[in-house]
Design a protein around this motif. Structure first.
Motif, PDB file in Angstrom:
ATOM      1  N   VAL A   1      29.094  45.055  40.522  1.00 21.87           N
ATOM      2  CA  VAL A   1      29.582  45.100  41.898  1.00 21.87           C
ATOM      3  C   VAL A   1      30.122  46.490  42.186  1.00 21.87           C
ATOM      4  O   VAL A   1      29.922  47.068  43.262  1.00 21.87           O
ATOM      5  CB  VAL A   1      30.654  44.017  42.122  1.00 21.87           C
ATOM      6  N   GLY A   2      30.796  47.089  41.222  1.00 21.18           N
ATOM      7  CA  GLY A   2      31.260  48.470  41.310  1.00 21.18           C
ATOM      8  C   GLY A   2      32.434  48.642  42.243  1.00 21.18           C
ATOM      9  O   GLY A   2      33.202  47.717  42.505  1.00 21.18           O
ATOM     10  N   GLY A   3      32.558  49.864  42.757  1.00 24.10           N
ATOM     11  CA  GLY A   3      33.670  50.185  43.625  1.00 24.10           C
ATOM     12  C   GLY A   3      34.985  50.132  42.883  1.00 24.10           C
ATOM     13  O   GLY A   3      35.083  50.486  41.711  1.00 24.10           O
ATOM     14  N   LYS A   4      35.988  49.654  43.594  1.00 23.26           N
ATOM     15  CA  LYS A   4      37.307  49.553  42.972  1.00 23.26           C
ATOM     16  C   LYS A   4      37.504  48.241  42.229  1.00 23.26           C
ATOM     17  O   LYS A   4      38.587  47.993  41.696  1.00 23.26           O
ATOM     18  CB  LYS A   4      38.380  49.713  44.033  1.00 23.26           C
ATOM     19  N   TYR A   5      36.456  47.444  42.216  1.00 24.86           N
ATOM     20  CA  TYR A   5      36.590  46.128  41.585  1.00 24.86           C
ATOM     21  C   TYR A   5      36.165  46.219  40.121  1.00 24.86           C
ATOM     22  O   TYR A   5      35.189  45.594  39.666  1.00 24.86           O
ATOM     23  CB  TYR A   5      35.774  45.087  42.353  1.00 24.86           C
ATOM     24  N   VAL A   6      36.902  47.062  39.418  1.00 23.21           N
ATOM     25  CA  VAL A   6      36.683  47.264  37.993  1.00 23.21           C
ATOM     26  C   VAL A   6      38.045  47.335  37.308  1.00 23.21           C
ATOM     27  O   VAL A   6      39.076  47.463  37.957  1.00 23.21           O
ATOM     28  CB  VAL A   6      35.865  48.544  37.720  1.00 23.21           C
ATOM     29  N   LYS A   7      37.994  47.287  35.990  1.00 24.97           N
ATOM     30  CA  LYS A   7      39.202  47.473  35.182  1.00 24.97           C
ATOM     31  C   LYS A   7      38.849  48.445  34.071  1.00 24.97           C
ATOM     32  O   LYS A   7      37.927  48.202  33.281  1.00 24.97           O
ATOM     33  CB  LYS A   7      39.679  46.136  34.595  1.00 24.97           C
TER      34      LYS A   7
ATOM     35  N   ILE B   1      40.762  41.078  37.721  1.00 27.88           N
ATOM     36  CA  ILE B   1      40.106  41.751  38.846  1.00 27.88           C
ATOM     37  C   ILE B   1      40.066  40.775  40.018  1.00 27.88           C
ATOM     38  O   ILE B   1      39.596  39.638  39.878  1.00 27.88           O
ATOM     39  CB  ILE B   1      38.681  42.192  38.478  1.00 27.88           C
ATOM     40  N   ALA B   2      40.548  41.207  41.134  1.00 27.98           N
ATOM     41  CA  ALA B   2      40.523  40.401  42.350  1.00 27.98           C
ATOM     42  C   ALA B   2      39.575  41.058  43.341  1.00 27.98           C
ATOM     43  O   ALA B   2      39.704  42.256  43.649  1.00 27.98           O
ATOM     44  CB  ALA B   2      41.917  40.275  42.935  1.00 27.98           C
ATOM     45  N   VAL B   3      38.631  40.294  43.855  1.00 30.98           N
ATOM     46  CA  VAL B   3      37.654  40.818  44.794  1.00 30.98           C
ATOM     47  C   VAL B   3      37.503  39.828  45.950  1.00 30.98           C
ATOM     48  O   VAL B   3      37.314  38.633  45.731  1.00 30.98           O
ATOM     49  CB  VAL B   3      36.297  41.066  44.111  1.00 30.98           C
ATOM     50  N   PRO B   4      37.594  40.285  47.182  1.00 34.65           N
ATOM     51  CA  PRO B   4      37.333  39.401  48.329  1.00 34.65           C
ATOM     52  C   PRO B   4      35.906  38.869  48.268  1.00 34.65           C
ATOM     53  O   PRO B   4      34.962  39.610  47.919  1.00 34.65           O
ATOM     54  CB  PRO B   4      37.542  40.320  49.535  1.00 34.65           C
TER      55      PRO B   4
ATOM     56  N   GLN C   1      35.161  50.085  30.561  1.00 30.56           N
ATOM     57  CA  GLN C   1      35.301  49.592  31.931  1.00 30.56           C
ATOM     58  C   GLN C   1      34.767  48.163  32.021  1.00 30.56           C
ATOM     59  O   GLN C   1      33.673  47.872  31.543  1.00 30.56           O
ATOM     60  CB  GLN C   1      34.533  50.494  32.905  1.00 30.56           C
ATOM     61  N   VAL C   2      35.576  47.283  32.645  1.00 33.95           N
ATOM     62  CA  VAL C   2      35.168  45.902  32.886  1.00 33.95           C
ATOM     63  C   VAL C   2      34.553  45.831  34.275  1.00 33.95           C
ATOM     64  O   VAL C   2      35.175  46.250  35.266  1.00 33.95           O
ATOM     65  CB  VAL C   2      36.355  44.932  32.771  1.00 33.95           C
ATOM     66  N   ASP C   3      33.325  45.312  34.362  1.00 36.13           N
ATOM     67  CA  ASP C   3      32.611  45.181  35.634  1.00 36.13           C
ATOM     68  C   ASP C   3      32.322  43.714  35.940  1.00 36.13           C
ATOM     69  O   ASP C   3      32.162  42.880  35.029  1.00 36.13           O
ATOM     70  CB  ASP C   3      31.278  45.929  35.568  1.00 36.13           C
ATOM     71  N   LEU C   4      32.207  43.422  37.213  1.00 37.26           N
ATOM     72  CA  LEU C   4      31.745  42.123  37.692  1.00 37.26           C
ATOM     73  C   LEU C   4      30.289  42.269  38.102  1.00 37.26           C
ATOM     74  O   LEU C   4      29.911  43.257  38.750  1.00 37.26           O
ATOM     75  CB  LEU C   4      32.581  41.657  38.881  1.00 37.26           C
ATOM     76  N   ARG C   5      29.480  41.297  37.766  1.00 36.79           N
ATOM     77  CA  ARG C   5      28.054  41.343  38.082  1.00 36.79           C
ATOM     78  C   ARG C   5      27.646  40.039  38.764  1.00 36.79           C
ATOM     79  O   ARG C   5      27.835  38.957  38.215  1.00 36.79           O
ATOM     80  CB  ARG C   5      27.224  41.539  36.812  1.00 36.79           C
TER      81      ARG C   5
ATOM     82  N   LEU D   1      38.404  36.124  45.195  1.00 34.15           N
ATOM     83  CA  LEU D   1      38.044  35.635  43.871  1.00 34.15           C
ATOM     84  C   LEU D   1      38.780  36.456  42.827  1.00 34.15           C
ATOM     85  O   LEU D   1      38.659  37.681  42.802  1.00 34.15           O
ATOM     86  CB  LEU D   1      36.538  35.735  43.661  1.00 34.15           C
ATOM     87  N   THR D   2      39.546  35.782  41.980  1.00 29.79           N
ATOM     88  CA  THR D   2      40.297  36.458  40.925  1.00 29.79           C
ATOM     89  C   THR D   2      39.725  36.055  39.575  1.00 29.79           C
ATOM     90  O   THR D   2      39.643  34.859  39.250  1.00 29.79           O
ATOM     91  CB  THR D   2      41.786  36.093  40.982  1.00 29.79           C
TER      92      THR D   2
END
Length: 802
Positions: A130-136, A151-154, A97-101, A79-80
């Motif tokens: 979601v955290g981890g490396k899936y941030v900007k 941000i690209a996250v599997p 920091q940009v996060d995905l939730r 998912l991008t």
């Protein structure tokens, strides 16, 4: 090992997800035990951190999700998420920091609406990052400056659970000088539909793809044989040009499995542009249209796009059924115009697109219906009414969305479109973020609908009538993702309308009082239909005199269909201008056949003819006209022996004809005469011409006759005078001869005064003869006092009166 761990009642994918979560829980057990041994101050510290985050500056930074691909991910996808963050505040943001939730699954369609309506970040309500490396990360966000992120996250890292719709958000956290602690400064929520495997039961979804426009053609045509059409403007060329609204709808729609819903007027207008056409300018001036190639290209692409697709033809001009039902049914002829618009629809589409369309659907504005609208729609031959679920709302408390088909009585079927999905692509979608949100919400509603029940249903989506180019692109993106998805399958509109209806669904058409007031305010007023009826009446009186009625009836008929168009909603001033223009053009054409004005006429003699001229400035001939001449004073002046007299008139195009009327004068004086054209059925045509006729007993002709008779009398008197003078001269000669003879026989007896005429006697005789000749002789006059003619033989060279 996970692939082999299939459990009864689970598909392989859920089983794998269950195994992953169980393993993660077991691996985290020692960590959890260690946490439980921490001092009691740790929870207090955590709570304090949460409270710090609760003091949020959400809204200080605008977060825009410009793209989310794939829109409906599956197992193994990445998912991008891309977009921008913009500092709207006056202070710089640091350590941003940009996060995905990823939130929980939403169980109802109303829950999706509720999430979409939320604004700023709410601690404890919005999901954790979601955290981890899936941030900007951004070290600094300057006020007023936008920064892009991606941000690209599997998908596997998102730990999605069971099939459903998940709340998905993108947030930005950071610090400001005024609030030097971590806080959420902006958030954008959207949805992530999750159905990785094929659904056991798929929703049959129909998407209507509308091709309509505003009215562009006028009733005016050229005088040439091909009747060159005249357009109000050249805006249609902009719509069919590359990148234009209509061009986008065609190029995008040809790749989709949709039902095309087309206004035949749009096809007729573009088809007219493929040949010579004119465009109105200032005043009465027109300019030549130059977009023939563009029109041909657009029609060719449309012909290709609709092949093997269902095409629904609306009535010509897309008449406003609600306006007609509420304001026009009491105006004579209004329903007839709707019937005519429906009758010509199929032939128009077939002749231009070479496909046979379906014509038994009626589509009221926004799918809003009431009994009068249904009645008007069916009066023109439609037996399927496209309604919308916010008008024909459910009242039985069903826990799911029923199928579209609903029998509403009288053999009529209401095809109820889904309001939520149909209204998602309105508004300004030029920004990528707005378009992306609309697409994700559309897919979320569709999946949520499918998960409501295991019963297969037929759902219809009817977007707004005239989508913009950006709206069309968003619609196409959503429909493409839906048709590539795992929970929906495409279906034609006719199939949806004829599918078995849900027995529990609402079939009661709402009362007229339930019709939205916002829509009623936009309707065409009764005065509009009254004016259309007036124009039709004028056209009816005009067409009966024409030798080629089709040159006028067809363009005016189509123009009046356009005057009832749905596209006039919200454009009342422009609609009035259009109606006024059509009526004025009828008047101008009818005024081309007229009577020439006459000045005062003098009647010569007791009888004469009065000429009246009829002028025809049309390009075609006129007939079936009667010219009547009426005397206002028949006792003084009769026409054809009566008070009035009529004669038939037929005039070729561009010519005039003079008609002569016999008249007779009964008395001297002045009489007013009225010349009026009538149609053969006795209807007045055009304005009358009134003029005066002056009648005199002795006219110039009569005086000429009298003068001629007097001259003849003078000549006759002169002749009598000459004859008497000659007779007197002969008598004198004869007397002289006798005296000479007597003198010769009796020389001693000389001539005396009493025996011969003297010179004075002759003059006196001539005077008496002249007096008798000056007075005309009448039958009763006495015998002229003249000397008797001699009976003796005349001598040589003498004239003898007989």
């Amino acid at each position: 090992m996970a692939e082999a761990a299939d459990f009864q009642g689970m598909t392989p994918s859920p089983a794998r997800r269950w195994m992953r979560r169980t393993g993660a829980l077991l691996a985290g057990a020692p960590l959890l035990a260690g946490l439980l041994q921490l001092p009691t101050a740790a929870p207090t510290q955590a709570a304090g951190q949460d409270s710090v985050k609760a003091v949020s500056g959400s809204g200080a930074v605008a977060v825009a999700v410009d793209s989310l691909t794939p829109a409906a991910p599956s197992d193994g996808d990445t998912l991008t998420v891309s977009g921008t963050v913009t500092n709207k505040g006056k202070q710089a943001v640091t350590d941003a920091q940009v996060d995905l939730r990823l939130g929980g699954a939403l169980n109802t369609r109303s829950a999706i609406d509720r999430i979409a309506g939320r604004g700023d970040y709410q601690h404890g309500v919005d999901a954790a990052p979601v955290g981890g490396k899936y941030v900007k990360e951004f070290s600094r966000l300057t006020p007023g400056v936008s920064q892009r992120f991606s941000i690209a996250v599997p998908v596997d890292k998102l730990d999605l659970g069971e099939d459903g719709v998940y709340e998905f958000a993108v947030s930005l956290s950071g610090e400001t000088s005024a609030r030097p602690w971590e806080q959420v400064l902006g958030i954008q929520r959207t949805f992530l539909p999750w159905q990785p495997d094929e659904a056991d039961t798929k929703t049959r979804t129909t998407v209507m793809w509308p091709l309509t426009s505003t009215a562009h053609m006028t009733a005016q045509t050229g005088s040439d044989e091909s009747q060159t059409p005249v357009f109000r403007d050249d805006d249609l060329a902009k719509e069919i040009a590359p990148g234009g609204r209509l061009e986008q709808l065609v190029s995008l729609g040809k790749e989709l499995d949709v039902t095309w819903v087309i206004d035949p007027d749009l096809l007729a207008s573009v088809d007219a542009m493929t040949e010579s056409y004119r465009v109105q300018g200032e005043g009465d001036a027109t300019t030549a249209g130059t977009h023939q190639a563009l029109a041909k290209q657009w029609l060719a692409e449309l012909q290709e796009a609709v092949q093997d697709k269902e095409v629904v033809a609306l009535p010509f001009g897309d008449p406003d059924l609600a306006s007609l039902a509420h304001n026009g049914t009491n105006v004579t002829g209004s329903l007839s115009h709707l019937k005519e618009a429906s009758d010509v629809a199929a032939d128009t589409v077939d002749s231009i697109l070479h496909v046979e369309p379906t014509t038994d659907f009626a589509w009221p504005v926004n799918g809003a219906v009431d009994p009068s609208i249904v009645k008007v729609a069916t009066s023109a031959g439609a037996d399927k009414i496209i309604a919308r679920s916010d008008s024909l709302a459910e009242t039985a408390g069903l826990p799911y969305t029923p199928s579209a088909s609903r029998p509403v009585g009288g053999g009529t079927t209401a095809v109820v479109t889904d309001a939520r999905m149909s209204t998602l692509f309105q508004g300004n979608l030029t920004r990528a973020s707005s378009s992306t949100l609309a697409v994700q919400r559309f897919l979320a509603q569709s999946l949520a609908l499918n998960l409501q029940t295991d019963n297969q249903r037929n759902i219809v989506v009817a977007p707004q009538r005239m989508p913009t180019a950006s709206q069309a692109r968003a619609m196409a993106e959503a429909v493409t993702a839906l048709q590539d998805g795992t929970w929906s399958q495409s279906q034609d509109l006719t199939a949806a309308a004829t599918a078995k209806p849900d027995s529990s669904a609402t079939t009661q058409v709402p009362a007229a009082s339930k019709y939205p007031s916002s829509l009623r305010k936009q309707e065409l007023p009764r005065s509009a239909f009254t004016q259309i009826a007036t124009t039709q009446d004028k056209l009816d009186k005009f067409k009966v005199i024409l030798t080629n009625q089709d040159r006028v009836v067809t363009p005016f008929g189509r123009a009046m269909n356009r005057e009832m168009s749905t596209s006039w909603r919200g454009r009342s001033a422009e609609a009035a201008d259009d109606r006024n223009g059509v009526e004025a053009y009828v008047d101008s054409l009818a005024g081309q056949v007229t009577l020439i004005d006459k000045s005062e006429t003098k009647l010569s003699g007791r009888s004469a003819t009065i000429p009246v001229t009829v002028q025809n400035n049309l390009v075609q001939g006129v007939e079936h006209l009667v010219l009547r001449l009426t005397s206002s004073s028949p006792r003084r002046l009769e026409i054809g022996g009566e008070r009035f007299f009529e004669q038939r008139v037929a005039v070729s195009g561009g010519h005039s004809q003079t008609v002569k009327f016999p008249t007779s004068a009964q008395a001297n004086g002045q009489a007013t005469v009225v010349a009026q054209l009538y149609t053969e059925d006795g209807q007045k045509y055009g304005a009358p011409v009134t003029f005066d006729v002056k009648v005199t007993e002795f006219t110039a002709t009569v005086m000429l006759v009298i003068g001629g008779g007097f001259l003849l009398l003078v000549l006759a008197g002169f002749r009598m005078y000459t004859q008497r003078k000659r007779a007197a001269a002969r008598a004198t000669e004869e007397d002289g001869a006798e005296e000479t003879s007597e003198a010769d026989n009796d020389p001693e007896n000389p001539e005396g005064p009493e025996d011969r005429l003297t010179q004075e006697d002759l003059l006196e005789e001539e005077s008496r003869a002249s007096t008798r000749q000056e007075a005309p002789e009448q039958p009763s006059d006495p015998t002229p006092d003249t000397a008797a003619e001699s009976a003796d033989p005349s001598g040589t060279g003498e004239r003898v009166d007989r």
